[in-house]
Design a protein around this motif. Structure first.
Motif, PDB file in Angstrom:
ATOM      1  N   HIS A 107       0.862  -1.261   0.045  1.00 55.26           N
ATOM      2  CA  HIS A 107      -0.120   0.000  -0.027  1.00 55.26           C
ATOM      3  C   HIS A 107       1.051   1.161   0.054  1.00 55.26           C
ATOM      4  CE1 HIS A 107      -3.387   2.560   2.214  1.00 55.26           C
ATOM      5  NE2 HIS A 107      -3.251   2.807   1.057  1.00 55.26           N
ATOM      6  N   ARG A 109       1.425   5.423  -0.307  1.00 48.71           N
ATOM      7  CA  ARG A 109       1.234   6.748  -0.261  1.00 48.71           C
ATOM      8  C   ARG A 109       0.917   7.354  -1.553  1.00 48.71           C
ATOM      9  NH1 ARG A 109       1.957   8.394   5.263  1.00 48.71           N
ATOM     10  NH2 ARG A 109       3.535   7.150   6.269  1.00 48.71           N
ATOM     11  N   SER A 110       0.230   8.273  -1.820  1.00 51.71           N
ATOM     12  CA  SER A 110       0.137   9.063  -2.742  1.00 51.71           C
ATOM     13  C   SER A 110       1.815   9.910  -3.267  1.00 51.71           C
ATOM     14  CB  SER A 110      -0.871  10.162  -2.948  1.00 51.71           C
ATOM     15  OG  SER A 110      -0.528  11.366  -2.097  1.00 51.71           O
ATOM     16  N   GLU A 113       1.670  13.436  -1.169  1.00 54.34           N
ATOM     17  CA  GLU A 113       2.109  13.292   0.090  1.00 54.34           C
ATOM     18  C   GLU A 113       3.436  12.809   0.502  1.00 54.34           C
ATOM     19  OE1 GLU A 113       0.263  10.507   4.040  1.00 54.34           O
ATOM     20  OE2 GLU A 113      -0.673  10.362   2.148  1.00 54.34           O
ATOM     21  N   THR A 114       3.981  11.935  -0.275  1.00 50.68           N
ATOM     22  CA  THR A 114       5.285  11.333  -0.033  1.00 50.68           C
ATOM     23  C   THR A 114       6.232  12.755  -0.282  1.00 50.68           C
ATOM     24  OG1 THR A 114       4.709   9.124  -0.785  1.00 50.68           O
ATOM     25  CG2 THR A 114       7.186   9.748  -0.824  1.00 50.68           C
ATOM     26  N   ARG A 117       5.547  15.536   2.657  1.00 49.18           N
ATOM     27  CA  ARG A 117       6.157  15.081   3.968  1.00 49.18           C
ATOM     28  C   ARG A 117       7.328  14.516   3.923  1.00 49.18           C
ATOM     29  NH1 ARG A 117       1.272  11.101   6.392  1.00 49.18           N
ATOM     30  NH2 ARG A 117       2.988  10.966   7.877  1.00 49.18           N
ATOM     31  N   HIS A 123       2.459   3.080   3.481  1.00 46.18           N
ATOM     32  CA  HIS A 123       1.880   3.911   4.325  1.00 46.18           C
ATOM     33  C   HIS A 123       1.921   3.393   5.947  1.00 46.18           C
ATOM     34  CE1 HIS A 123      -1.432   6.439   2.621  1.00 46.18           C
ATOM     35  NE2 HIS A 123      -1.282   5.809   1.642  1.00 46.18           N
ATOM     36  N   ASP A 124       1.992   4.519   7.021  1.00 47.85           N
ATOM     37  CA  ASP A 124       2.011   4.144   8.201  1.00 47.85           C
ATOM     38  C   ASP A 124       3.021   3.030   8.605  1.00 47.85           C
ATOM     39  OD1 ASP A 124      -0.047   5.932   8.497  1.00 47.85           O
ATOM     40  OD2 ASP A 124      -1.449   3.994   8.129  1.00 47.85           O
ATOM     41  N   ALA A 165      -3.365   7.612  -3.832  1.00 44.83           N
ATOM     42  CA  ALA A 165      -2.828   6.174  -3.111  1.00 44.83           C
ATOM     43  C   ALA A 165      -2.904   5.121  -3.957  1.00 44.83           C
ATOM     44  CB  ALA A 165      -3.393   5.978  -1.733  1.00 44.83           C
ATOM     45  N   PRO A 188      -6.923   6.518   1.045  1.00 47.34           N
ATOM     46  CA  PRO A 188      -5.827   5.442   1.489  1.00 47.34           C
ATOM     47  C   PRO A 188      -6.493   4.205   1.425  1.00 47.34           C
ATOM     48  CG  PRO A 188      -5.216   7.312   2.969  1.00 47.34           C
ATOM     49  CD  PRO A 188      -6.627   7.681   1.992  1.00 47.34           C
TER      50      PRO A 188
END
Length: 375
Positions: A107, A109-110, A113-114, A117, A123-124, A165, A188
């Motif tokens: 999975h 991230r977009s 977002e990557t 951030r 993810h997570d 995502a 997500p």
């Protein structure tokens, strides 16, 4: 561990049936891909294969669902993004995906977002776990991250999916990539959805393996098979991963002997690694099929004369039968042999009949196989 509930199990069963029963064709995979997108509540769906050529990567096939752009445009964008073999793009190496990534739903991230951030893609997960899931060390992660954002980022923006995502799996057969299959959406994905794709991956693998075999079967026309038998020496058609797709009679004999050196030479040659020795490889190109190679053991011919001499004594051949045998194992027809020997074609046919009887075989191809098989 999250288990699939009854509704998810029903979706999985339906998708597995669709993958198993959809008629193999260029039109059926998009249908399967569309059903997968709907089951995972996605907006976009993509499946593509990678042809690992000697100079560049190419998209061996591609299917897209949910894109506002024409499929041809999406394909051209994907094709244009594929870089040289020495510099794989994205988070995996198409020539040989890391074992940790093979047949595993991940999975991401977009892209937006990557970048915003300055974080890792999965993810997570902390960096150490990201590295483990991607088969990369901590030292490699940042280098690969920068490369992925640069190369993949341009393509994502061209296709308008930089804010999505992605849930994807690298469907592999051993170390060979059969296909990249992914679903994208703005929100997500959940852990249950990830587990659903993971549970479906074996069925995807069976499907893409079948599609690969069908594309490969189109390569083996009758003309090529006849030509390979006519070579009079061991020959093989090999995929870019080093898997033998087809062998002529003499080639099959060599394979049945279980020669590890031969298999290593075939694998290295198909991957573009220079090899010493008598093996020569010629690229074979067929539309929709990754690069394959015709491998010929050029050393077979040089040893044929000595083999004819030895077998002539063992099989009690006449001098003329030995001459005919020499030409048969070189792949020549009765008409050609008659012209070389200055006799009637019917006379050659008689010699061939005697040869088959003395070698205790029933066909010309079996005679060639026996010739190369006999120690």
């Amino acid at each position: 561990m999250i288990r699939l509930n009854s509704e998810e199990q029903g979706l999985l069963a339906d998708l597995e049936v669709l993958l198993a029963e959809a008629e193999p064709s260029a039109e059926s995979l998009p249908t399967v891909l569309g059903a997968l997108r709907d089951a995972l509540k996605g907006e976009r769906a993509v499946a593509y294969g990678v042809d690992v050529g000697p100079e560049r990567y190419h998209a061996s096939y591609s299917h897209f669902v949910g894109f506002p752009l024409p499929a041809a445009t999406v394909h051209e964008t994907l094709e244009g993004s594929m870089s040289s073999v020495s510099d794989p793009w994205g988070w995996f190496d198409p020539a040989r995906p890391e074992p940790a990534q093979r047949n595993r739903a991940l999975h991401f991230r977009s892209l937006a977002e990557t970048e915003a951030r300055q974080t890792m893609p999965l993810h997570d997960l902390p960096a150490v776990e990201v590295g483990r899931r991607l088969g990369l060390s901590e030292g490699e992660l940042e280098t690969v991250r920068e490369r992925a954002l640069t190369r993949s980022g341009a393509v994502f923006r061209q296709l308008g999916v930089e804010n999505m995502a992605w849930l994807r799996t690298l469907v592999c057969e051993g170390p060979a990539l059969l296909g990249w299959v992914g679903i994208g959406r703005a929100e997500p994905f959940t852990e249950r959805e990830q587990r659903l794709l993971q549970a479906l991956t074996p069925a995807l693998q069976r499907r893409l393996t079948m599609e690969t075999r069908l594309r490969e079967s189109g390569l083996m026309s009758t003309a090529l098979e006849v030509a390979m038998e006519a070579l009079g020496r061991a020959a093989w058609v090999v995929s870019s991963s080093g898997r033998v797709v087809h062998a002529n009679s003499a080639g099959r004999v060599r394979l049945e002997r279980g020669e590890p050196e031969l298999m290593e030479l075939l694998k290295r040659g198909a991957q573009g690694i220079p090899c010493s020795g008598p093996l020569t490889l010629t690229p074979l190109r067929t539309s929709g099929l990754p690069a394959h190679y015709l491998a010929i053991d050029s050393g077979t011919a040089s040893s044929a004369a000595a083999r004819v001499h030895a077998l002539s004594a063992r099989w009690s051949l006449t001098a003329r039968e030995s001459e005919v045998l020499t030409h048969i194992v070189q792949g020549e027809t009765n008409k050609t042999i008659a012209g070389r020997l200055g006799c009637a074609e019917r006379t050659v046919e008689v010699h061939v009949t005697h040869l088959l009887s003395k070698a205790q075989v029933e066909s010309r191809s079996a005679l060639i196989a026996r010739f190369f098989q006999t120690s």
